[in-house]
Motif scaffolding. Structure first.
Motif, PDB file in Angstrom:
ATOM      1  N   LYS A  76      32.247 -31.915  74.095  1.00 26.27           N
ATOM      2  CA  LYS A  76      30.972 -31.235  74.348  1.00 26.27           C
ATOM      3  C   LYS A  76      30.436 -30.630  73.054  1.00 26.27           C
ATOM      4  O   LYS A  76      29.256 -30.753  72.729  1.00 26.27           O
ATOM      5  CB  LYS A  76      31.171 -30.157  75.404  1.00 26.27           C
ATOM      6  N   ARG A  77      31.308 -29.980  72.277  1.00 34.01           N
ATOM      7  CA  ARG A  77      30.911 -29.349  71.011  1.00 34.01           C
ATOM      8  C   ARG A  77      30.392 -30.391  70.029  1.00 34.01           C
ATOM      9  O   ARG A  77      29.381 -30.180  69.362  1.00 34.01           O
ATOM     10  CB  ARG A  77      32.114 -28.596  70.418  1.00 34.01           C
ATOM     11  N   ARG A  78      31.105 -31.526  69.927  1.00 35.86           N
ATOM     12  CA  ARG A  78      30.666 -32.611  69.037  1.00 35.86           C
ATOM     13  C   ARG A  78      29.273 -33.085  69.417  1.00 35.86           C
ATOM     14  O   ARG A  78      28.415 -33.287  68.561  1.00 35.86           O
ATOM     15  CB  ARG A  78      31.649 -33.783  69.104  1.00 35.86           C
ATOM     16  N   LYS A  79      29.037 -33.288  70.713  1.00 41.43           N
ATOM     17  CA  LYS A  79      27.732 -33.773  71.182  1.00 41.43           C
ATOM     18  C   LYS A  79      26.619 -32.771  70.859  1.00 41.43           C
ATOM     19  O   LYS A  79      25.530 -33.159  70.452  1.00 41.43           O
ATOM     20  CB  LYS A  79      27.766 -34.063  72.689  1.00 41.43           C
ATOM     21  N   GLU A  80      26.899 -31.488  71.039  1.00 46.09           N
ATOM     22  CA  GLU A  80      25.898 -30.459  70.729  1.00 46.09           C
ATOM     23  C   GLU A  80      25.564 -30.468  69.237  1.00 46.09           C
ATOM     24  O   GLU A  80      24.389 -30.426  68.857  1.00 46.09           O
ATOM     25  CB  GLU A  80      26.417 -29.079  71.136  1.00 46.09           C
TER      26      GLU A  80
END
Length: 188
Positions: free
Chosen positions: A28-32
């Motif tokens: 999720k952090r990577r996508k954000e």
């Protein structure tokens, strides 16, 4: 990216950390981070088409492209072709998005640019990259794409000099890249 504002550079560092050291919420952090980075990059990359540099030491890639296109693809492919600005590296096909629509860019490794490289080797690698336009990738598992799928491999082997190209590549390409790299480092 060196000129990126601090918050984008922080996102890049977070993205790298999340990719290298996954944890439960890292996807999720990577996508954000990715979303913010690409949103910042988009206006800077718009219509940024690399320079076409098709003339090499011995061959003009644009002329060879036209020859292969007429002979094997009924003249239906359109692409910019260029020699790589770097010595080593791979030959690639990219689909660039511009305001005019998609444009194909084929970049051939400088290791193929020399008087000791047979034309069949240059034509083989160029034909391979042209096949990426003629036989596009297919969906694979999840978000992956299958680029060198069965239909692609069949199309690629239609090149009459396929065996000679692959043999030359196997026996000479790595050595040429090393030699060119050494020449480059000793000339600086």
């Amino acid at each position: 990216l060196r000129q990126a504002p601090g918050h984008i550079q922080a996102d890049i560092q977070d993205w790298i950390r999340a990719a290298l050291h996954p944890f439960p919420e890292s996807r999720k952090r990577r996508k954000e981070c990715e979303s913010r980075i690409f949103a910042w990059m988009a206006p800077r990359m718009k219509d940024r088409v690399p320079e076409e540099n098709s003339r090499g030491q011995c061959l003009d890639l644009q002329e060879l492209f036209q020859e292969l296109n007429q002979t094997h693809f009924e003249g239906r492919l359109q692409a910019m072709v260029r020699w790589s600005p770097r010595v080593g590296g791979l030959s690639t096909h990219q689909e660039l998005r511009t305001e005019e629509g998609a444009r194909h860019l084929i970049t051939i490794s400088r290791a193929y640019d020399g008087s000791d490289v047979p034309k069949v080797a240059v034509a083989g690698v160029l034909f391979h990259e042209m096949c990426h336009i003629a036989v596009p990738p297919r969906p694979g598992r999840g978000a992956k794409r299958m680029v060198h799928h069965k239909e692609f491999r069949v199309a690629e082997r239609q090149f009459p000099g396929w065996l000679q190209w692959r043999e030359w590549e196997k026996n000479h390409l790595a050595r040429r890249v090393r030699r060119l790299s050494r020449l480059l480092t000793t000339s600086h």
